[in-house]
Write a protein that holds these residues in place. Sequence first.
Motif, PDB file in Angstrom:
ATOM      1  N   PHE A  49       0.906  -1.073   0.164  1.00  0.00           N
ATOM      2  CA  PHE A  49      -0.074  -0.017  -0.036  1.00  0.00           C
ATOM      3  C   PHE A  49       0.615   1.350  -0.090  1.00  0.00           C
ATOM      4  O   PHE A  49       0.343   2.151  -0.342  1.00  0.00           O
ATOM      5  CB  PHE A  49      -0.929  -0.200   1.087  1.00  0.00           C
ATOM      6  CG  PHE A  49      -2.102  -1.092   1.059  1.00  0.00           C
ATOM      7  CD1 PHE A  49      -3.047  -0.961   0.143  1.00  0.00           C
ATOM      8  CD2 PHE A  49      -2.002  -2.171   1.815  1.00  0.00           C
ATOM      9  CE1 PHE A  49      -3.878  -1.938   0.226  1.00  0.00           C
ATOM     10  CE2 PHE A  49      -3.067  -3.146   1.710  1.00  0.00           C
ATOM     11  CZ  PHE A  49      -4.012  -2.990   0.817  1.00  0.00           C
ATOM     12  N   ALA A  50       2.018   1.106   0.327  1.00  0.00           N
ATOM     13  CA  ALA A  50       3.034   2.340   0.084  1.00  0.00           C
ATOM     14  C   ALA A  50       3.575   2.448  -1.042  1.00  0.00           C
ATOM     15  O   ALA A  50       4.368   3.469  -1.367  1.00  0.00           O
ATOM     16  CB  ALA A  50       4.223   2.253   1.153  1.00  0.00           C
ATOM     17  N   SER A  91       3.233   3.187  -4.965  1.00  0.00           N
ATOM     18  CA  SER A  91       2.415   4.321  -5.922  1.00  0.00           C
ATOM     19  C   SER A  91       2.896   4.270  -7.238  1.00  0.00           C
ATOM     20  O   SER A  91       2.168   5.055  -8.005  1.00  0.00           O
ATOM     21  CB  SER A  91       2.330   5.603  -5.185  1.00  0.00           C
ATOM     22  OG  SER A  91       3.789   6.082  -5.009  1.00  0.00           O
ATOM     23  N   GLU A  92       3.786   3.734  -7.725  1.00  0.00           N
ATOM     24  CA  GLU A  92       4.119   3.759  -9.226  1.00  0.00           C
ATOM     25  C   GLU A  92       3.112   3.445 -10.099  1.00  0.00           C
ATOM     26  O   GLU A  92       2.191   2.241  -9.804  1.00  0.00           O
ATOM     27  CB  GLU A  92       5.326   2.921  -9.499  1.00  0.00           C
ATOM     28  CG  GLU A  92       6.318   3.033 -10.742  1.00  0.00           C
ATOM     29  CD  GLU A  92       7.403   2.500 -10.883  1.00  0.00           C
ATOM     30  OE1 GLU A  92       7.511   1.725 -11.971  1.00  0.00           O
ATOM     31  OE2 GLU A  92       8.297   2.241  -9.888  1.00  0.00           O
ATOM     32  N   THR A  93       2.687   3.809 -11.082  1.00  0.00           N
ATOM     33  CA  THR A  93       1.587   3.802 -12.037  1.00  0.00           C
ATOM     34  C   THR A  93       2.062   3.177 -13.506  1.00  0.00           C
ATOM     35  O   THR A  93       3.271   3.094 -13.827  1.00  0.00           O
ATOM     36  CB  THR A  93       0.615   5.099 -11.893  1.00  0.00           C
ATOM     37  OG1 THR A  93       1.264   6.286 -12.651  1.00  0.00           O
ATOM     38  CG2 THR A  93       0.111   5.287 -10.576  1.00  0.00           C
ATOM     39  N   HIS A 135      -6.600  -0.253  -5.039  1.00  0.00           N
ATOM     40  CA  HIS A 135      -5.102   0.305  -5.038  1.00  0.00           C
ATOM     41  C   HIS A 135      -4.439  -0.430  -6.293  1.00  0.00           C
ATOM     42  O   HIS A 135      -3.859   0.186  -6.891  1.00  0.00           O
ATOM     43  CB  HIS A 135      -4.432  -0.094  -3.588  1.00  0.00           C
ATOM     44  CG  HIS A 135      -2.973   0.446  -3.504  1.00  0.00           C
ATOM     45  ND1 HIS A 135      -2.545   1.937  -3.699  1.00  0.00           N
ATOM     46  CD2 HIS A 135      -1.826  -0.333  -3.795  1.00  0.00           C
ATOM     47  CE1 HIS A 135      -1.469   1.686  -3.624  1.00  0.00           C
ATOM     48  NE2 HIS A 135      -0.843   0.598  -3.826  1.00  0.00           N
ATOM     49  N   SER A 151      -5.362   1.273  -9.278  1.00  0.00           N
ATOM     50  CA  SER A 151      -4.882   2.351  -9.626  1.00  0.00           C
ATOM     51  C   SER A 151      -3.652   2.346 -10.077  1.00  0.00           C
ATOM     52  O   SER A 151      -3.037   3.622 -10.424  1.00  0.00           O
ATOM     53  CB  SER A 151      -4.885   3.167  -8.260  1.00  0.00           C
ATOM     54  OG  SER A 151      -3.806   2.826  -7.333  1.00  0.00           O
ATOM     55  N   LEU A 152      -3.000   1.524  -9.998  1.00  0.00           N
ATOM     56  CA  LEU A 152      -1.464   1.284 -10.470  1.00  0.00           C
ATOM     57  C   LEU A 152      -1.434   0.921 -12.049  1.00  0.00           C
ATOM     58  O   LEU A 152      -0.240   1.097 -12.477  1.00  0.00           O
ATOM     59  CB  LEU A 152      -0.542   0.503  -9.553  1.00  0.00           C
ATOM     60  CG  LEU A 152      -0.686   0.699  -8.140  1.00  0.00           C
ATOM     61  CD1 LEU A 152       0.201  -0.471  -7.394  1.00  0.00           C
ATOM     62  CD2 LEU A 152      -0.037   2.086  -7.657  1.00  0.00           C
TER      63      LEU A 152
END
Length: 220
Positions: free
Chosen positions: A115-116, A118-120, A145, A148-149
């Motif tokens: 959850f830490a 955040s690369e997309t 989550h 979202s990536l």
Amino acid sequence: MMLNEVGVITNEFWLDRWKTGRIGFHKEGVNTRLIDYWPTLPKGNRVLVPLCGKSNDMIWLAEQGYKVTGVELSSLAVVQFLGDNDLVYTTHEEGALKIHTVEGLPLRIIEGDFFAFSETDFDACYDRAAMVAMPSDIRERYVSHTLSLLTPAAFVLLISLHYEGDKQGPPFSVTHDEVNTMWGHRIQKIASEDLVQTNGQYKNIGYEFFEESVWHIASA
């Protein structure tokens, strides 16, 4: 913190499982579901593998020419994966995460809390045992989550479990309705198998049925 019907599951719970060797979720070799159901995607596509453990599925994906990023909480799992496969790598830190970049293969292992991360803009995702590791109160957050990536047209190969018996998880049982609701209307079940019928150990443990299902989310 993650809660379920039989107690509390925290990051420390998983770290202890690795420390004590209680990793029945780990499978040696390459998962046959991956080999059978992974499509041919453009070489260089970026593939995300959440909660990757020390799975050799990542090696297989990298050898197909994809840029693979696994995310794993346990430093022990990361060290074992890199050591067992005799991989040469470099490491640097980005905030709370450690980035292990393998030499000679398009492969990175991100060490830290998923959850830490955040690369997309990942083009694909392979989830063999991540969603089913999440208790019900955090499962939807995990799926949200993960999505979202990914790019809007990303491909997903998901393996889920649905069972009746004496086990409360992890791995947790997830109904087909839950899978459809959380992952969205584009998801399709493409295969399923009741392991009670094909593997006697599940019946001996006390399961009435133990269904493993394979799902695709293909491009819109």
